[in-house]
Design an enzyme around this catalytic site. Structure first.
Site, PDB file in Angstrom:
ATOM      1  N   CYS A 115      33.657  43.577  23.255  1.00 49.26           N
ATOM      2  CA  CYS A 115      34.866  42.954  23.141  1.00 49.26           C
ATOM      3  C   CYS A 115      34.975  42.441  21.701  1.00 49.26           C
ATOM      4  O   CYS A 115      36.154  42.300  21.474  1.00 49.26           O
ATOM      5  CB  CYS A 115      34.843  41.581  24.072  1.00 49.26           C
ATOM      6  SG  CYS A 115      34.537  42.071  25.674  1.00 49.26           S
ATOM      7  N   HIS A 260      41.207  38.343  22.083  1.00 48.88           N
ATOM      8  CA  HIS A 260      40.545  39.383  23.165  1.00 48.88           C
ATOM      9  C   HIS A 260      40.677  38.991  24.730  1.00 48.88           C
ATOM     10  O   HIS A 260      40.569  37.768  25.186  1.00 48.88           O
ATOM     11  CB  HIS A 260      38.982  39.505  23.125  1.00 48.88           C
ATOM     12  CG  HIS A 260      38.381  40.253  24.002  1.00 48.88           C
ATOM     13  ND1 HIS A 260      38.805  41.486  24.638  1.00 48.88           N
ATOM     14  CD2 HIS A 260      37.238  39.781  25.013  1.00 48.88           C
ATOM     15  CE1 HIS A 260      38.156  41.587  25.733  1.00 48.88           C
ATOM     16  NE2 HIS A 260      37.295  40.812  26.004  1.00 48.88           N
ATOM     17  N   ASN A 290      41.069  43.686  31.400  1.00 52.50           N
ATOM     18  CA  ASN A 290      40.232  43.325  30.424  1.00 52.50           C
ATOM     19  C   ASN A 290      39.661  44.945  29.817  1.00 52.50           C
ATOM     20  O   ASN A 290      39.058  45.590  30.310  1.00 52.50           O
ATOM     21  CB  ASN A 290      38.743  42.621  30.610  1.00 52.50           C
ATOM     22  CG  ASN A 290      38.225  42.416  29.553  1.00 52.50           C
ATOM     23  OD1 ASN A 290      37.789  43.018  28.551  1.00 52.50           O
ATOM     24  ND2 ASN A 290      37.084  41.419  29.569  1.00 52.50           N
TER      25      ASN A 290
HETATM   26  N1  ACO Z   1      36.843  38.958  45.227  1.00 53.71           N
HETATM   27  C1  ACO Z   1      36.831  38.122  46.088  1.00 53.71           C
HETATM   28  N2  ACO Z   1      35.659  37.379  46.014  1.00 53.71           N
HETATM   29  C2  ACO Z   1      34.689  37.516  44.942  1.00 53.71           C
HETATM   30  C3  ACO Z   1      35.064  38.709  43.990  1.00 53.71           C
HETATM   31  C4  ACO Z   1      36.149  39.521  44.198  1.00 53.71           C
HETATM   32  N3  ACO Z   1      36.506  40.189  43.288  1.00 53.71           N
HETATM   33  N4  ACO Z   1      33.988  38.864  43.152  1.00 53.71           N
HETATM   34  C5  ACO Z   1      33.165  37.822  43.346  1.00 53.71           C
HETATM   35  N5  ACO Z   1      33.466  37.205  44.465  1.00 53.71           N
HETATM   36  C6  ACO Z   1      32.842  35.961  45.396  1.00 53.71           C
HETATM   37  C7  ACO Z   1      31.410  36.081  45.066  1.00 53.71           C
HETATM   38  O1  ACO Z   1      30.829  37.057  45.944  1.00 53.71           O
HETATM   39  C8  ACO Z   1      30.871  34.594  45.476  1.00 53.71           C
HETATM   40  O2  ACO Z   1      31.033  34.500  46.732  1.00 53.71           O
HETATM   41  P1  ACO Z   1      29.793  33.416  47.455  1.00 53.71           P
HETATM   42  O3  ACO Z   1      30.199  32.118  46.900  1.00 53.71           O
HETATM   43  O4  ACO Z   1      30.241  33.703  48.872  1.00 53.71           O
HETATM   44  O5  ACO Z   1      28.635  34.190  47.001  1.00 53.71           O
HETATM   45  C9  ACO Z   1      32.110  33.994  44.926  1.00 53.71           C
HETATM   46  O6  ACO Z   1      33.098  34.941  44.716  1.00 53.71           O
HETATM   47  C10 ACO Z   1      32.266  33.309  43.322  1.00 53.71           C
HETATM   48  O7  ACO Z   1      31.509  34.434  42.496  1.00 53.71           O
HETATM   49  P2  ACO Z   1      31.179  34.144  40.919  1.00 53.71           P
HETATM   50  O8  ACO Z   1      30.680  35.703  40.611  1.00 53.71           O
HETATM   51  O9  ACO Z   1      30.335  32.959  40.879  1.00 53.71           O
HETATM   52  O10 ACO Z   1      32.465  34.106  40.744  1.00 53.71           O
HETATM   53  P3  ACO Z   1      33.080  33.222  39.560  1.00 53.71           P
HETATM   54  O11 ACO Z   1      33.640  31.858  40.269  1.00 53.71           O
HETATM   55  O12 ACO Z   1      32.165  32.851  38.592  1.00 53.71           O
HETATM   56  O13 ACO Z   1      34.369  33.994  39.105  1.00 53.71           O
HETATM   57  C11 ACO Z   1      34.594  35.230  37.028  1.00 53.71           C
HETATM   58  C12 ACO Z   1      34.061  35.096  38.342  1.00 53.71           C
HETATM   59  C13 ACO Z   1      36.283  35.006  37.065  1.00 53.71           C
HETATM   60  C14 ACO Z   1      34.227  36.238  36.327  1.00 53.71           C
HETATM   61  C15 ACO Z   1      34.169  33.924  36.229  1.00 53.71           C
HETATM   62  O14 ACO Z   1      32.822  33.759  36.373  1.00 53.71           O
HETATM   63  C16 ACO Z   1      34.605  33.810  34.978  1.00 53.71           C
HETATM   64  O15 ACO Z   1      35.724  33.484  34.584  1.00 53.71           O
HETATM   65  N6  ACO Z   1      33.880  34.038  34.039  1.00 53.71           N
HETATM   66  C17 ACO Z   1      34.102  34.357  32.749  1.00 53.71           C
HETATM   67  C18 ACO Z   1      33.628  35.449  31.953  1.00 53.71           C
HETATM   68  C19 ACO Z   1      34.778  36.623  32.220  1.00 53.71           C
HETATM   69  O16 ACO Z   1      36.003  36.203  32.070  1.00 53.71           O
HETATM   70  N7  ACO Z   1      34.084  37.718  31.899  1.00 53.71           N
HETATM   71  C20 ACO Z   1      34.820  38.986  31.827  1.00 53.71           C
HETATM   72  C21 ACO Z   1      34.937  39.559  30.585  1.00 53.71           C
HETATM   73  S1  ACO Z   1      33.515  39.449  29.501  1.00 53.71           S
HETATM   74  C22 ACO Z   1      34.186  39.197  28.389  1.00 53.71           C
HETATM   75  O17 ACO Z   1      35.301  39.770  27.818  1.00 53.71           O
HETATM   76  C23 ACO Z   1      33.565  38.335  27.241  1.00 53.71           C
END
Ligand code: ACO
Length: 333
Positions: A115, A260, A290
């Site tokens: 990124c 980004h 992204n």
């Molecule tokens: N649809 C529905 N449910 C989902 C999905 C989806 N696409 N993906 C994951 N889940 C579920 C999981 O299975 C989990 O369920 P559970 O609690 O029953 O086990 C729940 O949602 C939470 O999952 P997490 O992986 O913990 O999701 P989180 O709430 O952390 O959100 C996200 C994920 C949005 C990626 C978050 O971690 C975040 O904002 N991270 C920041 C990093 C980022 O944006 N990375 C992407 C780019 S990297 C970069 O460019 C730097």
């Protein structure tokens, strides 16, 4: 010492629009979950029968060259940022050179800093121009992630985020400094918090059998989402402040921040901390997802095309991503 300036920007995204609604038909997810966590409404995926990283990059580059009133023949060097090159090797820089019909008289390098890749690429190009080695450099970020993501419920945490596209900037020697400064950082202690394990050369031969290659590590993006979020918001702000301090400027001097496009929630967090109004932060992740190294040049090109960037404006580009790496560039347009 010379200075460099961006004289043209361009972008290209694949035609196929993949909506959240479509994703609900191939995996267990919802439009609400994706929008709430990431801000993404739709993204572009390539048609594998016609699109490659290099040919998308060529389309973006031609637009950038045309806007700069230049042609392919004016390019002295190519710096290509991608983590999804068309081949395992060689890199996509040489393939772009071929696409543009350039002969062997110029060089091309690939940058693999995810990124942050485009800002790293811009910084490398800026140094080459400052030292006088080259006059006109094509700086590109392009990615195809749709062929590598796991588009099933198993891969849903990242499959809904990453997408395809290309952006390009033409950097040229200038008497008026355009690239005011660039700031690059990395911390490999966090390499495995956001990474793709295979096809990595550290994997022993006996583990590289076809049935294992089809298994879950091959191309699978492993992401510690909450840790990435926590580090991203801190590093984005640090590296923006670093760029301002290096130029004896304050945040009020920034006309437009182009972060980004990692996740809309990260951009909004930064905007809130900086107390910037909506018109001072450019986001298009809602429409493109992204696109890793391509996200900043696509946003830059789109913002320019919408008339949001004017002469003398101060732009701040900032990125955070796999590595971890993070970077910023302060630019006077
Ligand atoms: N649809 C529905 N449910 C989902 C999905 C989806 N696409 N993906 C994951 N889940 C579920 C999981 O299975 C989990 O369920 P559970 O609690 O029953 O086990 C729940 O949602 C939470 O999952 P997490 O992986 O913990 O999701 P989180 O709430 O952390 O959100 C996200 C994920 C949005 C990626 C978050 O971690 C975040 O904002 N991270 C920041 C990093 C980022 O944006 N990375 C992407 C780019 S990297 C970069 O460019 C730097």
């Amino acid at each position: 010492m010379h200075s460099s300036k961006i004289v043209g920007v361009g972008h290209h995204v694949p035609e196929a629009v993949i909506t959240n609604q479509y994703l609900t038909t191939i995996m267990d997810t919802t439009d609400e979950w994706i929008i709430e966590r990431t801000g993404i409404k739709e993204r572009r995926w390539i048609d594998p029968s016609k699109d490659t990283v290099a040919n998308m990059a060529a389309k973006a580059s031609r637009i950038a060259l045309q806007r700069a009133n230049l042609t392919e023949k004016d390019i002295d060097f190519i710096v290509f940022a991608t983590i999804t090159p068309d081949y395992f090797f060689p890199g996509s820089g040489v393939l772009l050179q071929r696409e543009l019909g350039l002969d062997g008289s110029i060089g091309a390098i690939d940058i693999r800093n995810a990124c942050s890749g485009f800002i790293y690429a811009l910084s490398v190009a800026d140094q080459f121009i400052k030292t006088g080695m080259y006059k006109t450099i094509l700086v590109v970020g392009a990615e195809i992630q749709s062929t590598a993501i796991d588009p099933t419920t198993r891969g849903r945490n990242t499959a809904v985020i990453f997408a395809d596209g290309a952006g390009a900037a033409v950097l040229q020697r200038s008497d008026n400094p355009g690239i005011l400064s660039t700031h690059l950082h990395s911390d490999g202690n966090f390499a495995e918090e956001l990474y793709v394990r295979d096809p990595g050369s550290s994997r022993p031969r006996e583990e590289r059998q076809p049935e294992q290659i089809l298994d879950t590590t091959h191309y699978k993006v492993v992401m510690n989402g909450s840790l990435v979020f926590k580090h991203a918001v801190v590093r984005f702000l640090e590296v923006i402040q670093e760029a301002l301090a290096a130029n004896k400027m304050s945040k009020e001097d920034i006309t437009l921040l182009i972060p980004h496009q990692a996740n809309l929630r990260i951009s909004q967090f930064i905007q809130h901390k900086l107390e910037f109004s909506d018109d001072r932060v450019y986001n298009n992740i809602m429409r493109y997802g992204n696109t890793t190294a391509a996200s900043i040049p696509i946003a830059l090109s789109e913002a320019w095309g919408e008339g949001k960037i004017k002469e003398n404006d101060v732009l701040c580009l900032a990125a955070f991503g796999s590595g971890f790496t993070w970077a910023s560039a302060l630019i006077r347009w």
